[in-house]
Design a protein around this motif. Structure first.
Motif, PDB file in Angstrom:
ATOM      1  N   SER A 409       0.828  -1.215   0.000  1.00  0.00           N
ATOM      2  CA  SER A 409       0.000   0.000   0.000  1.00  0.00           C
ATOM      3  C   SER A 409       0.856   1.257   0.000  1.00  0.00           C
ATOM      4  CB  SER A 409      -0.932  -0.016   1.212  1.00  0.00           C
ATOM      5  OG  SER A 409      -1.695   1.168   1.274  1.00  0.00           O
ATOM      6  N   LEU A 410       1.983   1.225   0.704  1.00  0.00           N
ATOM      7  CA  LEU A 410       2.872   2.390   0.741  1.00  0.00           C
ATOM      8  C   LEU A 410       3.461   2.698  -0.632  1.00  0.00           C
ATOM      9  CD1 LEU A 410       4.785   1.839   4.110  1.00  0.00           C
ATOM     10  CD2 LEU A 410       3.101   3.619   3.595  1.00  0.00           C
ATOM     11  N   HIS A 411       3.509   1.726  -1.500  1.00  0.00           N
ATOM     12  CA  HIS A 411       3.983   1.933  -2.874  1.00  0.00           C
ATOM     13  C   HIS A 411       2.845   2.270  -3.835  1.00  0.00           C
ATOM     14  CE1 HIS A 411       7.615  -0.009  -1.271  1.00  0.00           C
ATOM     15  NE2 HIS A 411       8.257   0.495  -2.304  1.00  0.00           N
ATOM     16  N   GLY A 412       1.639   2.429  -3.302  1.00  0.00           N
ATOM     17  CA  GLY A 412       0.501   2.745  -4.163  1.00  0.00           C
ATOM     18  C   GLY A 412      -0.074   1.542  -4.881  1.00  0.00           C
ATOM     19  N   GLY A 413       0.288   0.329  -4.441  1.00  0.00           N
ATOM     20  CA  GLY A 413      -0.205  -0.879  -5.085  1.00  0.00           C
ATOM     21  C   GLY A 413      -1.335  -1.517  -4.303  1.00  0.00           C
ATOM     22  N   SER A 414      -1.699  -2.723  -4.693  1.00  0.00           N
ATOM     23  CA  SER A 414      -2.773  -3.458  -4.037  1.00  0.00           C
ATOM     24  C   SER A 414      -2.372  -4.916  -3.869  1.00  0.00           C
ATOM     25  CB  SER A 414      -4.072  -3.364  -4.857  1.00  0.00           C
ATOM     26  OG  SER A 414      -3.910  -3.973  -6.125  1.00  0.00           O
ATOM     27  N   LEU A 415      -2.925  -5.545  -2.845  1.00  0.00           N
ATOM     28  CA  LEU A 415      -2.696  -6.954  -2.565  1.00  0.00           C
ATOM     29  C   LEU A 415      -4.053  -7.619  -2.381  1.00  0.00           C
ATOM     30  CD1 LEU A 415      -0.962  -9.403  -1.861  1.00  0.00           C
ATOM     31  CD2 LEU A 415      -0.758  -8.523   0.469  1.00  0.00           C
ATOM     32  N   LYS A 416      -4.357  -8.573  -3.235  1.00  0.00           N
ATOM     33  CA  LYS A 416      -5.660  -9.226  -3.170  1.00  0.00           C
ATOM     34  C   LYS A 416      -5.498 -10.741  -3.113  1.00  0.00           C
ATOM     35  CE  LYS A 416      -6.387  -9.239  -8.193  1.00  0.00           C
ATOM     36  NZ  LYS A 416      -7.300  -8.826  -9.288  1.00  0.00           N
ATOM     37  N   ILE A 417      -6.545 -11.395  -2.625  1.00  0.00           N
ATOM     38  CA  ILE A 417      -6.545 -12.846  -2.444  1.00  0.00           C
ATOM     39  C   ILE A 417      -7.605 -13.453  -3.355  1.00  0.00           C
ATOM     40  CG2 ILE A 417      -6.755 -14.724  -0.791  1.00  0.00           C
ATOM     41  CD1 ILE A 417      -6.146 -12.741   1.417  1.00  0.00           C
ATOM     42  N   GLU A 418      -7.216 -14.529  -4.049  1.00  0.00           N
ATOM     43  CA  GLU A 418      -8.133 -15.252  -4.916  1.00  0.00           C
ATOM     44  C   GLU A 418      -7.931 -16.751  -4.706  1.00  0.00           C
ATOM     45  OE1 GLU A 418      -8.399 -12.335  -8.783  1.00  0.00           O
ATOM     46  OE2 GLU A 418      -6.577 -13.545  -8.521  1.00  0.00           O
ATOM     47  N   THR A 419      -8.707 -17.537  -5.424  1.00  0.00           N
ATOM     48  CA  THR A 419      -8.522 -18.989  -5.389  1.00  0.00           C
ATOM     49  C   THR A 419      -7.456 -19.368  -6.409  1.00  0.00           C
ATOM     50  OG1 THR A 419     -10.826 -19.300  -4.747  1.00  0.00           O
ATOM     51  CG2 THR A 419      -9.663 -21.205  -5.667  1.00  0.00           C
ATOM     52  N   SER A 420      -6.489 -20.143  -5.971  1.00  0.00           N
ATOM     53  CA  SER A 420      -5.371 -20.510  -6.834  1.00  0.00           C
ATOM     54  C   SER A 420      -5.742 -21.668  -7.762  1.00  0.00           C
ATOM     55  CB  SER A 420      -4.167 -20.913  -5.980  1.00  0.00           C
ATOM     56  OG  SER A 420      -3.137 -21.446  -6.781  1.00  0.00           O
ATOM     57  N   PRO A 421      -5.165 -21.686  -8.969  1.00  0.00           N
ATOM     58  CA  PRO A 421      -5.360 -22.858  -9.833  1.00  0.00           C
ATOM     59  C   PRO A 421      -4.810 -24.137  -9.213  1.00  0.00           C
ATOM     60  CG  PRO A 421      -4.530 -20.995 -11.103  1.00  0.00           C
ATOM     61  CD  PRO A 421      -4.435 -20.605  -9.663  1.00  0.00           C
ATOM     62  N   LEU A 422      -3.891 -23.993  -8.253  1.00  0.00           N
ATOM     63  CA  LEU A 422      -3.347 -25.175  -7.573  1.00  0.00           C
ATOM     64  C   LEU A 422      -4.325 -25.735  -6.548  1.00  0.00           C
ATOM     65  CD1 LEU A 422       0.348 -24.004  -6.934  1.00  0.00           C
ATOM     66  CD2 LEU A 422      -0.557 -25.354  -8.842  1.00  0.00           C
ATOM     67  N   GLY A 423      -5.371 -24.973  -6.241  1.00  0.00           N
ATOM     68  CA  GLY A 423      -6.370 -25.448  -5.293  1.00  0.00           C
ATOM     69  C   GLY A 423      -6.374 -24.710  -3.982  1.00  0.00           C
ATOM     70  N   GLY A 424      -5.317 -23.968  -3.682  1.00  0.00           N
ATOM     71  CA  GLY A 424      -5.234 -23.247  -2.419  1.00  0.00           C
ATOM     72  C   GLY A 424      -5.529 -21.765  -2.587  1.00  0.00           C
ATOM     73  N   ALA A 425      -4.650 -20.943  -2.019  1.00  0.00           N
ATOM     74  CA  ALA A 425      -4.825 -19.492  -2.060  1.00  0.00           C
ATOM     75  C   ALA A 425      -3.854 -18.878  -3.053  1.00  0.00           C
ATOM     76  CB  ALA A 425      -4.602 -18.893  -0.679  1.00  0.00           C
ATOM     77  N   ARG A 426      -4.285 -17.797  -3.680  1.00  0.00           N
ATOM     78  CA  ARG A 426      -3.423 -17.020  -4.569  1.00  0.00           C
ATOM     79  C   ARG A 426      -3.353 -15.584  -4.046  1.00  0.00           C
ATOM     80  NH1 ARG A 426      -3.831 -16.579 -11.066  1.00  0.00           N
ATOM     81  NH2 ARG A 426      -2.261 -18.252 -10.856  1.00  0.00           N
ATOM     82  N   PHE A 427      -2.138 -15.136  -3.778  1.00  0.00           N
ATOM     83  CA  PHE A 427      -1.897 -13.747  -3.384  1.00  0.00           C
ATOM     84  C   PHE A 427      -1.282 -13.020  -4.569  1.00  0.00           C
ATOM     85  CE2 PHE A 427      -2.129 -15.989   0.591  1.00  0.00           C
ATOM     86  CZ  PHE A 427      -2.714 -15.108   1.480  1.00  0.00           C
TER      87      PHE A 427
END
Length: 434
Positions: A409-427
């Motif tokens: 966030s300090l760099h003006g970006g974003s971090l989001k979470i989705e479902t990974s194609p591997l089956g777990g979490a994707r950051f």
């Protein structure tokens, strides 16, 4: 902001229009139709001739005077049956007509009036009416006058309202700027307004609120920083003491217990380091911007991870170019995501990166249990953990993802979470063009 005052302007114009119609209908109800009164004034000469010249003639000379008026006037005067006139008139006009009043027909530019109520003019005059046509009635002029009057009233209202709204608009813009600055972490931002400004009381309360928030956050940061630093000294002493005890202890069970306590102390030391890292991110210290090679930094971050039982697939292409930012902070965010993935993955973690349109996308996938959708916003809160247990089997303090989110966030970006194609979490880290 412009939409706000545009809506206000439209509301004022609609209010003026509604007021004009209300005034018109009120006058119509109390004093009669204003347009009809104007038409009656424009036809006053013909009405005067009829009432003051023709009607004043003796009974045997009434028709003679009417004919003389016909000869000298451009208005056409005809005698028509009462029944035909009654069918033509509205109910209200018919009542006035039956009383012997002059009734104006705006659409036909004409008037109607009974010849006589009692048949005194001539035989059968109580069964006929006078129909005067081609009267000099021009309602357009009246409508133009009403339009000019409406325009003058609208301008007289809108000009002062415009000046008053402009001062509000400037003040609100300044408050918006202060709110944006304060929300971006510049806690010194304040609204500078004169006591005579229209929203000065609001600005003063916002400044007071901002000052109070700044004081509380500074106190919190100072306390966190001081406590973390003070705890480091006894931790170092305990580490040294445990090392001595471990070396001098002969009992295997005692050595095992000392080793367990050393593990607890190491966990406490890691917590203090994480707290200090959080305090630095929340401080007003500027980022250490530098130009660094993305490919080299990401691969180095992956290689610095501690050994784990899961495999790590690094798909960082060559030649990604350079990026201008705080390399240490961004790589710490990426490392926290990788360590979190290693912790919960069943057997595989993947790191990939892509550069497009000047921006950078960094993705971390795992084949673990994933993160429920309703929990995805909460995991970035400090000390929040999906796994409520606090033992060293799962590890962590619930600060890694929070630090990663703040760093991005300090760099003006974003971090989001989705479902990974591997089956777990994707950051996914999305960084803007540097």
């Amino acid at each position: 902001m412009n939409r706000l005052f545009l809506r206000f302007f439209i509301l004022v114009m609609l209010s003026i229009s509604v007021a004009a119609f209300i005034v018109y209908f009120t006058i119509d109800r109390l004093f009669g139709d204003p347009l009809e009164n104007i038409a009656r004034n424009q036809a006053a000469a013909q009405i005067f001739l009829l009432e003051q010249y023709v009607d004043q003639a003796p009974a045997d000379g009434w028709l003679d005077r009417l004919n003389k008026v016909r000869e000298v006037s451009e208005v056409r005067f005809d005698l028509v049956p009462l029944a035909a006139v009654r069918e033509h008139l509205s109910t209200a006009d018919r009542v006035a007509f039956d009383r012997g009043e002059v009734v104006i027909d705006l659409a036909d530019r004409s008037l109607y009036r009974r010849v006589d109520l009692a048949g005194d003019r001539y035989i059968g005059s109580d069964e006929e009416a006078i129909h005067a046509q081609n009267l000099p009635i021009d309602i357009k002029v009246a409508l133009q006058m009403e339009a000019v009057r409406y325009l003058i009233v609208a301008l007289a209202l809108l000009v002062p309202i415009g000046f008053w709204s402009h001062s509000h608009w400037r003040g609100l813009l300044q408050l918006m700027h202060v709110a944006d600055e304060f929300g971006a972490g510049h806690l010194k931002a304040r609204a500078e307004m004169k006591p005579g400004d229209s929203i000065y009381p609001l600005a003063e309360r916002i400044n007071h609120m901002a000052g109070r928030i700044e004081t509380l956050l500074d106190s919190q940061r100072g306390l966190l920083h001081s406590v973390s630093h003070e705890i480091r000294t006894p931790i170092a002493r305990l580490e040294f003491a445990f090392e001595l005890l471990h070396d001098t202890a002969d009992d295997v069970l005692l050595q095992k217990r000392i080793g367990s306590m050393q593990g607890d102390l190491t966990e406490l030391k890691s917590l203090v380091n994480e707290l200090l890292g959080m305090a630095r991110l929340d401080s007003d210290q500027p980022l250490r911007y530098e130009t660094f090679d993305l490919t080299e930094a990401l691969r180095s971050c992956a290689n610095s991870l501690p050994p784990a039982t899961v495999s790590l697939d690094v798909s960082v292409p060559d030649g990604m170019g350079t990026y201008y930012g705080d390399c240490r902070l961004l790589m710490r965010a990426t490392g926290n995501l990788l360590r979190n993935a290693q912790k919960y993955a069943n057997g595989k973690v993947a790191l990939s990166a892509l550069r497009k349109l000047g921006g950078v996308t960094i993705t971390v996938d795992d084949d673990g249990p994933g993160i429920p959708e309703e929990e995805r916003d909460k995991v970035f809160e400090p000390f929040y953990r999906l796994d409520r247990s606090r033992d060293r089997n799962t590890g962590g303090f619930g600060l890694g993802l929070s630090i990663a989110g703040k760093a991005v966030s300090l760099h003006g970006g974003s971090l989001k979470i989705e479902t990974s194609p591997l089956g777990g979490a994707r950051f996914t880290i999305n960084l803007p063009p540097a």
